[in-house]
Design a protein around this motif. Structure first.
Motif, PDB file in Angstrom:
ATOM      1  N   GLY A 166      21.190  45.341  46.131  1.00  0.00           N
ATOM      2  CA  GLY A 166      21.406  46.157  44.945  1.00  0.00           C
ATOM      3  C   GLY A 166      22.668  45.747  44.209  1.00  0.00           C
ATOM      4  N   PRO A 167      22.822  46.193  42.967  1.00  0.00           N
ATOM      5  CA  PRO A 167      23.973  45.773  42.167  1.00  0.00           C
ATOM      6  C   PRO A 167      25.237  46.565  42.481  1.00  0.00           C
ATOM      7  N   VAL A 168      26.359  45.855  42.524  1.00  0.00           N
ATOM      8  CA  VAL A 168      27.675  46.494  42.637  1.00  0.00           C
ATOM      9  C   VAL A 168      28.072  46.971  41.248  1.00  0.00           C
ATOM     10  N   ASP A 169      28.541  48.202  41.146  1.00  0.00           N
ATOM     11  CA  ASP A 169      28.832  48.777  39.830  1.00  0.00           C
ATOM     12  C   ASP A 169      29.753  47.878  39.015  1.00  0.00           C
ATOM     13  N   ILE A 170      30.912  47.527  39.590  1.00  0.00           N
ATOM     14  CA  ILE A 170      31.871  46.666  38.897  1.00  0.00           C
ATOM     15  C   ILE A 170      32.468  45.687  39.901  1.00  0.00           C
ATOM     16  N   ARG A 230      38.923  41.487  39.441  1.00  0.00           N
ATOM     17  CA  ARG A 230      40.020  40.879  40.187  1.00  0.00           C
ATOM     18  C   ARG A 230      41.291  41.672  39.927  1.00  0.00           C
ATOM     19  N   ASP A 231      42.115  41.783  40.967  1.00  0.00           N
ATOM     20  CA  ASP A 231      43.382  42.483  40.798  1.00  0.00           C
ATOM     21  C   ASP A 231      44.446  41.539  40.270  1.00  0.00           C
ATOM     22  N   ALA A 232      45.674  42.006  40.167  1.00  0.00           N
ATOM     23  CA  ALA A 232      46.751  41.205  39.583  1.00  0.00           C
ATOM     24  C   ALA A 232      47.039  39.946  40.384  1.00  0.00           C
ATOM     25  N   ASP A 233      46.684  39.953  41.675  1.00  0.00           N
ATOM     26  CA  ASP A 233      46.908  38.781  42.530  1.00  0.00           C
ATOM     27  C   ASP A 233      45.711  37.845  42.556  1.00  0.00           C
ATOM     28  N   GLY A 234      44.671  38.174  41.808  1.00  0.00           N
ATOM     29  CA  GLY A 234      43.480  37.330  41.763  1.00  0.00           C
ATOM     30  C   GLY A 234      42.472  37.608  42.853  1.00  0.00           C
ATOM     31  N   ALA A 235      42.695  38.636  43.686  1.00  0.00           N
ATOM     32  CA  ALA A 235      41.760  38.976  44.757  1.00  0.00           C
ATOM     33  C   ALA A 235      40.555  39.728  44.183  1.00  0.00           C
ATOM     34  N   THR A 236      39.396  39.532  44.793  1.00  0.00           N
ATOM     35  CA  THR A 236      38.167  40.176  44.332  1.00  0.00           C
ATOM     36  C   THR A 236      38.122  41.636  44.782  1.00  0.00           C
ATOM     37  N   VAL A 237      37.681  42.492  43.863  1.00  0.00           N
ATOM     38  CA  VAL A 237      37.596  43.926  44.137  1.00  0.00           C
ATOM     39  C   VAL A 237      36.213  44.418  43.721  1.00  0.00           C
ATOM     40  N   ALA A 238      35.517  45.101  44.645  1.00  0.00           N
ATOM     41  CA  ALA A 238      34.225  45.722  44.343  1.00  0.00           C
ATOM     42  C   ALA A 238      34.447  47.219  44.138  1.00  0.00           C
ATOM     43  N   VAL A 239      33.899  47.753  43.045  1.00  0.00           N
ATOM     44  CA  VAL A 239      34.117  49.160  42.683  1.00  0.00           C
ATOM     45  C   VAL A 239      32.778  49.887  42.687  1.00  0.00           C
ATOM     46  N   GLU A 240      32.708  50.971  43.456  1.00  0.00           N
ATOM     47  CA  GLU A 240      31.537  51.855  43.434  1.00  0.00           C
ATOM     48  C   GLU A 240      31.927  53.128  42.686  1.00  0.00           C
ATOM     49  N   ILE A 241      31.121  53.506  41.690  1.00  0.00           N
ATOM     50  CA  ILE A 241      31.453  54.630  40.818  1.00  0.00           C
ATOM     51  C   ILE A 241      30.462  55.763  41.032  1.00  0.00           C
ATOM     52  N   ARG A 260      37.892  43.442  48.667  1.00  0.00           N
ATOM     53  CA  ARG A 260      38.224  44.804  49.087  1.00  0.00           C
ATOM     54  C   ARG A 260      37.515  45.786  48.169  1.00  0.00           C
ATOM     55  N   GLY A 261      37.476  47.045  48.591  1.00  0.00           N
ATOM     56  CA  GLY A 261      36.706  48.036  47.859  1.00  0.00           C
ATOM     57  C   GLY A 261      37.540  49.133  47.231  1.00  0.00           C
ATOM     58  N   VAL A 262      37.034  49.636  46.114  1.00  0.00           N
ATOM     59  CA  VAL A 262      37.605  50.811  45.452  1.00  0.00           C
ATOM     60  C   VAL A 262      36.470  51.797  45.222  1.00  0.00           C
ATOM     61  N   PHE A 263      36.655  53.021  45.705  1.00  0.00           N
ATOM     62  CA  PHE A 263      35.686  54.102  45.524  1.00  0.00           C
ATOM     63  C   PHE A 263      36.219  55.008  44.424  1.00  0.00           C
ATOM     64  N   ALA A 264      35.533  55.025  43.272  1.00  0.00           N
ATOM     65  CA  ALA A 264      36.024  55.741  42.096  1.00  0.00           C
ATOM     66  C   ALA A 264      35.050  56.855  41.715  1.00  0.00           C
ATOM     67  N   ALA A 265      35.589  58.049  41.491  1.00  0.00           N
ATOM     68  CA  ALA A 265      34.749  59.193  41.135  1.00  0.00           C
ATOM     69  C   ALA A 265      35.579  60.232  40.415  1.00  0.00           C
ATOM     70  N   GLN A 266      34.892  61.131  39.706  1.00  0.00           N
ATOM     71  CA  GLN A 266      35.599  62.233  39.066  1.00  0.00           C
ATOM     72  C   GLN A 266      36.137  63.212  40.098  1.00  0.00           C
ATOM     73  N   GLU A 267      35.393  63.341  41.199  1.00  0.00           N
ATOM     74  CA  GLU A 267      35.810  64.224  42.288  1.00  0.00           C
ATOM     75  C   GLU A 267      35.434  63.547  43.598  1.00  0.00           C
TER      76      GLU A 267
END
Length: 225
Positions: A136-140, A143-154, A183-190
């Motif tokens: 399945g598709p990763v939402d976003i 890359r962070d300021a250091d150029g590392a890959t970041v996967a974001v689930e919204i 690395r991962g970032v879990f982003a949500a309104q709550e």
């Protein structure tokens, strides 16, 4: 997908130990390598489970009971299923799933966060939205300021299942030498407290999104400056 209804007991051996006594249960073995054990209650939540990658070894005791040992490929943790009787065993090919269709708010959150990707931090740059993977598709993907890959689930509301979903994406993405380490970032309104605890335990960052701020709407509460 393999569906097995069996009278079984389950022992978890790892950082903690847990035991499920002998009883009829559903054993769900998915194509992604995950194994989960379900009762006929508790909604969608399994009694115990093993995330991929894992292997299943089938053997038998001297008394004829079957032993299925599920071993995690990285941690070595195990689920040991002692099966007294199999009542149903079937396999089904589901094919490629089109993925979850997000509601209007989640879809708009994804669009807005991609447009304002530095909400996650200074120096962040967007790779693409809906980054395709085999599960399945990763939402976003960015890359962070250091150029590392970041996967974001919204999510609109961050629950444990969203953290589990991001965990599966990260395990897959980190097999790609052109992207890892991811690395991962879990982003949500709550974000629910249990989801935040699980995410932290797995090294996933949590970000609370302000929908109105992303849309550029000023808050109703007056400020001095």
């Amino acid at each position: 997908m393999r569906l097995v209804i069996a009278r079984c007991s389950v022992d978890y051996v790892g950082r903690l130990t847990a035991h499920l006594p002998m009883a009829p249960r559903l054993i769900l073995m998915k194509a992604d390598g995950s194994v989960s054990i379900h009762a006929d209650d508790r909604a969608f939540k399994p009694l115990n489970w093993m995330n991929p990658p894992c292997t299943v070894r089938e053997s038998a005791n001297e008394d004829g009971t079957a032993i299925w040992t599920v071993t995690h490929g990285k941690s070595g943790e195990k689920l040991v299923l002692t099966i007294e009787e199999i009542q149903h065993d079937s396999s089904h090919e589901l094919g490629v799933d089109p993925g979850l269709q997000k509601d209007g708010v989640e879809a708009h959150l994804q669009e807005l966060l991609a447009e304002h990707i530095t909400t996650l931090g200074e120096g962040y740059t967007l790779i693409r939205r809906e980054f395709p993977t085999a599960i399945g598709p990763v939402d976003i993907l960015c890359r962070d300021a250091d150029g590392a890959t970041v996967a974001v689930e919204i999510k609109r509301r961050g629950e444990i299942d969203g953290v589990e979903q991001l965990t599966r994406y990260l395990e897959l993405l980190n097999r790609d030498p052109t992207l890892k380490p991811v690395r991962g970032v879990f982003a949500a309104q709550e974000i629910r407290p249990q989801a935040r605890v699980l995410a932290t335990d797995r090294g996933i960052s949590c970000v609370t999104l302000d929908y109105d701020a992303l849309r550029g709407i000023e808050p109703d509460t007056p400020r001095l400056f």
